[in-house]
Design an enzyme around this catalytic site. Structure first.
Site, mmCIF file in Angstrom:
data_model
loop_
_atom_site.group_PDB
_atom_site.id
_atom_site.type_symbol
_atom_site.label_atom_id
_atom_site.label_comp_id
_atom_site.label_asym_id
_atom_site.label_seq_id
_atom_site.Cartn_x
_atom_site.Cartn_y
_atom_site.Cartn_z
ATOM 1 N N THR A 149 0.783 -0.394 6.306
ATOM 2 C CA THR A 149 0.788 -1.338 5.195
ATOM 3 C C THR A 149 1.017 -2.731 5.771
ATOM 4 O O THR A 149 1.626 -2.875 6.830
ATOM 5 C CB THR A 149 1.851 -0.979 4.135
ATOM 6 O OG1 THR A 149 1.806 -1.942 3.069
ATOM 7 C CG2 THR A 149 3.253 -0.952 4.719
ATOM 8 N N GLY A 150 0.519 -3.723 5.068
ATOM 9 C CA GLY A 150 0.617 -5.088 5.571
ATOM 10 C C GLY A 150 -0.748 -5.743 5.515
ATOM 11 O O GLY A 150 -1.650 -5.246 4.835
ATOM 12 N N THR A 165 -4.529 1.479 -2.232
ATOM 13 C CA THR A 165 -4.071 0.102 -2.419
ATOM 14 C C THR A 165 -5.028 -0.682 -3.306
ATOM 15 O O THR A 165 -6.200 -0.320 -3.445
ATOM 16 C CB THR A 165 -3.976 -0.617 -1.056
ATOM 17 O OG1 THR A 165 -3.296 -1.864 -1.216
ATOM 18 C CG2 THR A 165 -5.356 -0.904 -0.467
ATOM 19 N N ARG A 177 -14.074 -7.767 -0.440
ATOM 20 C CA ARG A 177 -13.208 -7.630 0.746
ATOM 21 C C ARG A 177 -12.618 -6.211 0.796
ATOM 22 O O ARG A 177 -12.113 -5.691 -0.182
ATOM 23 C CB ARG A 177 -12.073 -8.654 0.672
ATOM 24 C CG ARG A 177 -11.081 -8.571 1.826
ATOM 25 C CD ARG A 177 -9.858 -7.721 1.505
ATOM 26 N NE ARG A 177 -8.828 -7.793 2.542
ATOM 27 C CZ ARG A 177 -7.752 -7.009 2.555
ATOM 28 N NH1 ARG A 177 -7.551 -6.125 1.617
ATOM 29 N NH2 ARG A 177 -6.870 -7.119 3.522
ATOM 30 N N THR A 187 0.864 -1.179 0.000
ATOM 31 C CA THR A 187 0.000 0.000 0.000
ATOM 32 C C THR A 187 0.887 1.211 0.000
ATOM 33 O O THR A 187 1.949 1.181 0.620
ATOM 34 C CB THR A 187 -0.837 0.004 1.306
ATOM 35 O OG1 THR A 187 -1.752 -1.088 1.259
ATOM 36 C CG2 THR A 187 -1.604 1.294 1.500
#
Ligand code: ASP
Length: 338
Positions: A239-240, A206, A216, A188
């Site tokens: 991010t992640g 993202t 989702r 992202t």
């Protein structure tokens, strides 16, 4: 993945906050002084560096803080080679790229967000339009796309030809193996900025997790999860794996730790520690944060080996390696300037 690679040199265990700041090459008072006259941009991943530099150009051409955030993130969204932001992103399980984005302004504490939009080049700009022209904060799916259409936003293909082919492959024989690989492919751009007048801004965009279930939505477009800006304190972005951030209001948590007096980097570390304590996965969460405070200090941290993030001022633009956390006992490791 190369962008998440661990720097071999970054192994020294750094226990105290003070030592950590030194190891990071963290901001000296002169940086804080400098940002009193010039802006500071901090973004996730090395691809945040050109985005920061584009944002700086907007500042230098007389644009405002939100313009800088928008233009910087647009650059990443427009990169067809980026498989985790914009229309070059990995599609969902139906072969369609669904994009999420949000933007936030410190002044007025305003926010806008969109999720699950298909075929639009610049979700960050739609998010800004939601913020600036509606009474709402968050539009999703069909409603968000209808809003974008009515506002004349540019459309692109719903998936790039390369990603379409990769998706078809994933859908077919190689499904299991490819899925395991691609599901890990998610990044992202989260950008936070301190403007010379002391105001804070942020944005996040993202394509989410590769081959996600249609519909989702991750942390990225959610105010307080993927991004949070508080003009009294600081700003943070994530991010992640979004599922591991959004259950904890991760970016809000980082800002609240800064409010309690923590340095931005310590705040990122403490947020990860808190989340890891509550989650049965512990430090195997794959989450990362960037943060700045209103005095111009910045920092980042991630689980595992940490991650790379970009820091740009009027006089320098660099990629740093954040410290990583693998356990509560050993403390953060690494965190070297590249
Ligand atoms: N946080 C994003 C999401 O879960 C993906 C990423 O940043 O890696 O959608």
């Amino acid at each position: 993945m190369p962008r998440r690679r661990f720097l071999a040199a970054a192994t020294a265990s750094v226990a105290s906050g003070k030592a950590l700041h030194r190891a990071m090459g963290a901001p000296s008072p002169s940086l804080a002084e400098m940002t009193a006259r010039a802006p500071l941009f901090v973004s996730t991943w090395p691809f945040g560096k050109p985005a920061n530099e584009r944002a700086l150009l907007t500042y230098q051409s007389g644009g405002g803080g939100l313009d800088a955030i928008e233009h910087g993130i647009q650059l990443t969204e427009a990169d067809p080679g980026n498989s985790s932001v914009g229309l070059g992103g990995i599609p969902n399980a139906d072969g369609v790229v669904q994009l999420d984005a949000c933007i936030m302004s410190g002044p007025g504490h305003r926010a806008g967000a969109v999720a699950a939009v298909e075929g639009f080049r610049h979700p960050i700009s739609i998010a800004r339009r939601v913020m600036e022209t509606t009474r709402h904060v968050f539009l999703v799916g069909e409603g968000a796309m209808e809003f974008a259409r009515r506002n004349g936003f540019e459309r692109g293909p719903k998936v790039s030809p390369g990603q379409r082919d990769a998706w078809a492959k994933w859908k077919a024989e190689e499904a299991r193996k490819a899925r395991a690989r691609a599901e890990k492919n998610h990044d992202t751009i989260a950008m936070v900025a301190l403007w010379p007048d002391g105001n804070l801004y942020g944005g996040c965009s993202t394509s989410g997790r590769g081959y996600k279930l249609p519909g989702r939505v991750g942390d990225s477009p959610i105010i307080g999860s993927g991004l949070y800006v508080d003009n009294e304190v600081g700003a943070a972005g994530a991010t992640g794996i979004g599922e591991n951030v959004m259950r904890f209001c991760g970016s809000f948590l980082v800002v609240e730790f800064m409010r309690q007096g923590l340095h931005p980097q310590e705040a990122c570390i403490e947020a990860i520690r808190r989340i890891a304590r509550l989650d049965p996965q512990g430090f195997d969460l794959s989450i990362n944060f960037v943060a700045i405070d209103r005095t111009g200090r910045f920092g980042a941290a991630g689980t595992g080996t940490g991650f790379e993030y970009a820091v740009t001022t009027a006089t320098s633009s660099r990629v740093y390696q954040s410290p990583g956390l693998t356990s509560a006992a050993t403390g953060p490791v690494g965190g070297n300037q590249k």
